[in-house]
Design a protein around this motif. Structure first.
Motif, PDB file in Angstrom:
ATOM      1  N   GLN A  72     -18.551 -14.183  16.311  1.00 49.63           N
ATOM      2  CA  GLN A  72     -19.813 -14.695  15.781  1.00 49.63           C
ATOM      3  C   GLN A  72     -20.972 -14.305  16.685  1.00 49.63           C
ATOM      4  O   GLN A  72     -22.041 -13.903  16.202  1.00 49.63           O
ATOM      5  N   GLN A  98     -24.143 -11.959  15.709  1.00 50.40           N
ATOM      6  CA  GLN A  98     -25.504 -12.480  15.799  1.00 50.40           C
ATOM      7  C   GLN A  98     -26.412 -11.478  16.504  1.00 50.40           C
ATOM      8  O   GLN A  98     -27.603 -11.363  16.185  1.00 50.40           O
ATOM      9  N   SER A 121     -26.036  -7.254  13.774  1.00 52.12           N
ATOM     10  CA  SER A 121     -25.732  -7.725  12.418  1.00 52.12           C
ATOM     11  C   SER A 121     -25.068  -6.639  11.576  1.00 52.12           C
ATOM     12  O   SER A 121     -25.182  -5.441  11.849  1.00 52.12           O
ATOM     13  N   ALA A 181     -20.548 -13.444   7.684  1.00 50.79           N
ATOM     14  CA  ALA A 181     -21.626 -12.648   8.259  1.00 50.79           C
ATOM     15  C   ALA A 181     -22.170 -11.623   7.277  1.00 50.79           C
ATOM     16  O   ALA A 181     -23.142 -10.933   7.588  1.00 50.79           O
ATOM     17  N   VAL A 229     -25.308  -9.374   2.877  1.00 55.79           N
ATOM     18  CA  VAL A 229     -25.972  -9.736   4.126  1.00 55.79           C
ATOM     19  C   VAL A 229     -27.136 -10.667   3.872  1.00 55.79           C
ATOM     20  O   VAL A 229     -27.294 -11.703   4.542  1.00 55.79           O
ATOM     21  N   GLN A 259     -26.823 -14.301   5.395  1.00 59.75           N
ATOM     22  CA  GLN A 259     -27.459 -14.380   6.707  1.00 59.75           C
ATOM     23  C   GLN A 259     -28.945 -14.728   6.694  1.00 59.75           C
ATOM     24  O   GLN A 259     -29.549 -14.853   7.755  1.00 59.75           O
ATOM     25  N   THR A 260     -29.525 -14.880   5.535  1.00 62.87           N
ATOM     26  CA  THR A 260     -30.947 -15.232   5.482  1.00 62.87           C
ATOM     27  C   THR A 260     -31.123 -16.583   4.818  1.00 62.87           C
ATOM     28  O   THR A 260     -30.165 -17.192   4.323  1.00 62.87           O
TER      29      THR A 260
END
Length: 553
Positions: A373, A377, A380, A434, A509, A513-514
Motif C-alpha cells: 500500500q 501511494q 500509483s 489501488a 484508477v 483512488q480519487t
C-alpha cells in the motif's frame, strides 16, 4: 618473572638508598666501598635508581664515585638495564629535568635506543614532557629516527597523543613527510585520531594533506570515517582533494566513508565538494549504497534531498547480483529481517526509485499488504491515458514521487505478482483497491488457477464473469471442489453490472483512488459499493513464504 619487584637477595644496599633518595646513606655506603654498579634482577644499578627517583645529589655522588672505577664514568653513565634503559632514559621518562641535564653533561648517549626501539626523545614525546623535548632537540637528539616496530617517529607519536606544543617544536626540525610501515604520515595520524590542533599545526607547516597510505586511504577519508568534523574542515580548508580515489578494490571517496558510518554533518559538507560522477557514473559507486549498507536512513534522506539519484548505477559487479539498484540492495539486506521494509527503502520509493521485477519480487515476498500500500501511494497505478506520458517519465534519470508507474514497472509488478499467486491473499486486494485493471491478471490465466478458491472468488467479483470465454472458464474452473461454487455459475446482479459499467466509464484508477465517487449525490453505502469496498478480502495464509521466496532468488 616480575621485574617490577626488587628482591632483597639481588638489590644492593646502595641501590636501595638511591631509590629512597637517602643522600646521607648513599654517601656513607660509597665511603665504605660498596660497588656503585651492583645490579638487581632487572639489571638496575644505583645510578638507574637515583635517576628514576630524580635525586640530583645522589646522581652526582654516584657519578663522582664512578670516576675512580676501572671502567670509567662514561661507561657507567651508559650502563643499561635488562630492558635496554639508560639512566638518562629513566630520568626523561619521569620528567626529572635537572637530572637529565646533569647526565647529558656527563656524556650520556642522547640517542641510546631501548630494547623496544624507544629512545630518550621518544619517551619525552610519549609522556608529553615539552620542556625535556625542547632540551633534547636543542642538544642534537635525532628527530627523524623510527622507534617502534611499525616505524613510527617522534612526530607520529606526538600527533597520536595530541601533544600540540611538542608537534609545534618538532615541525621546525623534523621531516614532515615521514612514513610508517603502512605509508602513514603524522598528519594522517592526527586526522585519524581527531587531534585537531596537531592537524592544524602540521597542515599550516606544509605537510601534504593528500598523502595516501599504502591502501590509498587519505587523511580526509579517515577523518570522515571516524566522524572528526573539525579535522574534515581543516583538511578541506587546506585543499584536501575530496575526489581522490581512496581504494584499489572499489570506487571509494571520503563521501562514501561519511555515508557508511552515518556522519551526517560531514556528509553534508562533502556533498558540496564531491563530483557528482560518483552518483550514476559507470564504474563508480553512489554513496547511497554506502549509507544503505548500515541502514543510515538519515544519510539516505540527505543524499536524496541533495539530488542523488534513487536509482544510481548497477553495482552487482562490485557486490552481488542483488545490487542492481539501491532499492534492490537494501531490500536484499533486509529480506530475512523482522522489519524488511526499512525507513531507507521507504525513502527510496518516495524519491521515485525505479521498480523493476527484482524490487517487486522483494516487496511482494514480504507478504505485508501495508508495504505494498505504501509503495502504491508513492507510485500509483497509471490510467490508460497516462501510459504514453509515463514512458517519457521513466526515461528521465530523476523520477518524481507520487508519479504513476511506467509501463515497464507495471508489467514487472503483474509478472511478479502472478509468479506468487499462491500467496495472492496478501497482494491481490491491495492491487485491485489501488485500481489495477483485473484484465491484466487474466493475461496469464494458468497462473491464476494456482490461487485458492477464496482468492479466486474475490478476484471474480471485480469482473463480469458472465462474459468470460468458455476456454477461460475452463482454465479457472478448480479441480472438482464440491465445497466451492464459482461466481460465474450464477447470473451477475444488475447492481454489480452497474458498478462494472461505472468503473469502465471512469477507469479503475479514478474510481478507486480519487474522490469522484464521494462527490456523487449518493448515500455512503452506495459509494462504498461502487468502489467494491463491500467485498471482504480473502483471509491470509497462516505462514509467510520466505523460504519459497529465497529459493526463487
Amino acid at each position: 618473572m616480575d621485574f617490577t619487584e626488587c628482591y632483597s637477595d639481588t638489590v644492593s644496599s646502595l641501590a636501595v638508598a638511591a631509590r629512597e633518595s637517602n643522600v646521607r646513606r648513599v654517601s656513607l655506603l660509597i665511603q665504605r666501598g660498596c660497588s656503585v654498579d651492583s645490579r638487581d634482577n632487572r639489571g638496575w644499578n644505583a645510578l638507574h635508581e637515583a635517576a628514576a627517583a630524580g635525586t640530583i645529589v645522589c646522581v652526582q655522588q654516584l657519578l663522582k664515585a664512578a670516576e675512580g672505577a676501572s671502567s670509567g664514568c662514561r661507561a657507567y653513565v651508559g650502563s643499561l638495564t635488562h630492558e635496554g634503559e639508560s639512566a638518562l632514559y629513566l630520568a626523561v621518562q619521569r620528567r626529572h629535568l635537572a637530572v637529565v641535564k646533569l647526565l647529558l653533561r656527563a656524556h650520556a648517549d642522547i640517542n641510546q635506543p631501548t630494547n623496544d626501539l624507544s629512545c630518550p626523545l621518544y619517551a619525552a614525546v610519549d609522556c608529553g614532557h615539552t620542556d625535556i623535548v625542547e632540551l633534547l632537540v636543542r642538544k642534537g637528539a635525532e628527530v627523524n629516527g623510527t622507534h617502534t616496530a611499525s616505524c613510527w617517529t617522534c612526530l607520529h607519536q606526538a600527533a597520536y597523543k595530541g601533544h600540540s606544543d611538542i608537534v609545534r617544536i618538532l615541525v621546525g626540525v623534523c621531516r614532515l613527510e615521514v612514513f610508517d610501515d603502512h605509508m602513514i604520515t603524522p598528519l594522517f595520524v592526527a586526522a585519524q585520531y581527531g587531534q585537531k590542533q596537531c592537524l592544524q599545526i602540521l597542515a599550516d607547516a606544509g605537510a601534504n594533506v593528500n598523502a595516501q597510505a599504502s591502501d590509498l586511504a587519505t587523511p580526509l577519508l579517515i577523518a570522515s570515517q571516524e566522524g572528526h568534523e573539525g579535522c574534515v574542515e581543516i583538511l578541506l580548508d587546506h585543499n584536501a582533494n575530496p575526489n581522490l580515489s581512496c581504494s584499489n578494490n572499489w570506487p571509494q571517496l571520503p563521501i562514501h566513508a561519511a555515508a557508511e558510518f552515518g556522519h551526517n554533518t560531514i556528509l553534508a559538507r562533502l556533498i558540496a565538494v564531491t563530483h557528482r560522477v560518483c552518483d550514476r557514473g559507470e564504474g563508480e559507486l553512489s554513496p547511497l549504497y554506502s549509507a544503505l549498507k548500515n541502514n543510515h536512513s538519515h544519510c539516505v534522506d540527505l543524499l536524496l534531498r541533495a539530488g542523488f539519484s534513487p536509482d544510481a548505477q548497477d553495482c552487482s559487479s562490485l557486490f552481488s547480483s542483488d545490487t542492481t539498484s539501491p532499492l534492490a540492495f537494501t531490500l536484499a539486506l533486509k529480506c530475512t529481517s523482522s522489519q524488511p521494509f526499512s525507513d531507507s527503502a521507504r525513502l527510496l520509493v518516495a524519491a521515485g526509485a525505479t521498480l523493476t521485477g527484482r524490487e517487486w519480487l522483494y516487496i511482494l515476498a514480504m507478504c505485508k499488504s501495508d508495504v505494498l500500500q505504501y509503495v502504491l501511494q508513492q507510485r500509483s497505478i497509471p490510467r490508460p491515458d497516462q501510459l504514453s506520458r509515463t514512458i517519457s517519465l521513466c526515461s528521465r534519470p530523476e523520477q518524481q514521487s507520487n508519479s504513476p508507474l511506467s509501463p515497464e514497472e507495471l508489467r514487472g509488478l503483474v509478472c511478479e505478482a502472478l509468479g506468487m499467486v499462491c500467496h495472492a491473499s496478501y497482494w491481490l486486494p491491495t492491487l485491485l483497491q489501488a485500481g489495477l485493471e483485473p484484465s491484466l491478471l487474466l493475461q496469464r490465466p494458468y497462473a491464476l488457477r494456482k490461487a485458492d478458491s477464496e482468492v479466486l472468488n474475490y478476484f471474480l467479483q471485480f469482473v463480469n464473469w458472465s462474459t468470460l470465454s468458455h476456454p477461460l472458464k475452463e482454465i479457472l474452473l478448480p479441480r472438482k471442489e464440491s465445497t466451492w461454487r464459482p461466481h460465474y455459475e450464477c447470473v451477475p446482479s444488475l447492481s454489480h453490472l452497474c458498478r462494472l459499467r461505472v468503473r469502465e466509464e471512469l477507469g479503475s484508477v479514478v474510481l478507486m483512488q480519487t474522490a469522484v465517487v464521494r462527490q456523487l449525490p449518493l448515500p455512503p453505502p452506495l459509494q462504498i459499493y461502487l468502489q467494491f469496498r463491500d467485498i471482504p478480502p480473502p483471509s491470509h495464509a497462516t505462514t509467510v513464504p520466505q523460504g519459497g521466496f529465497l529459493q526463487r532468488l
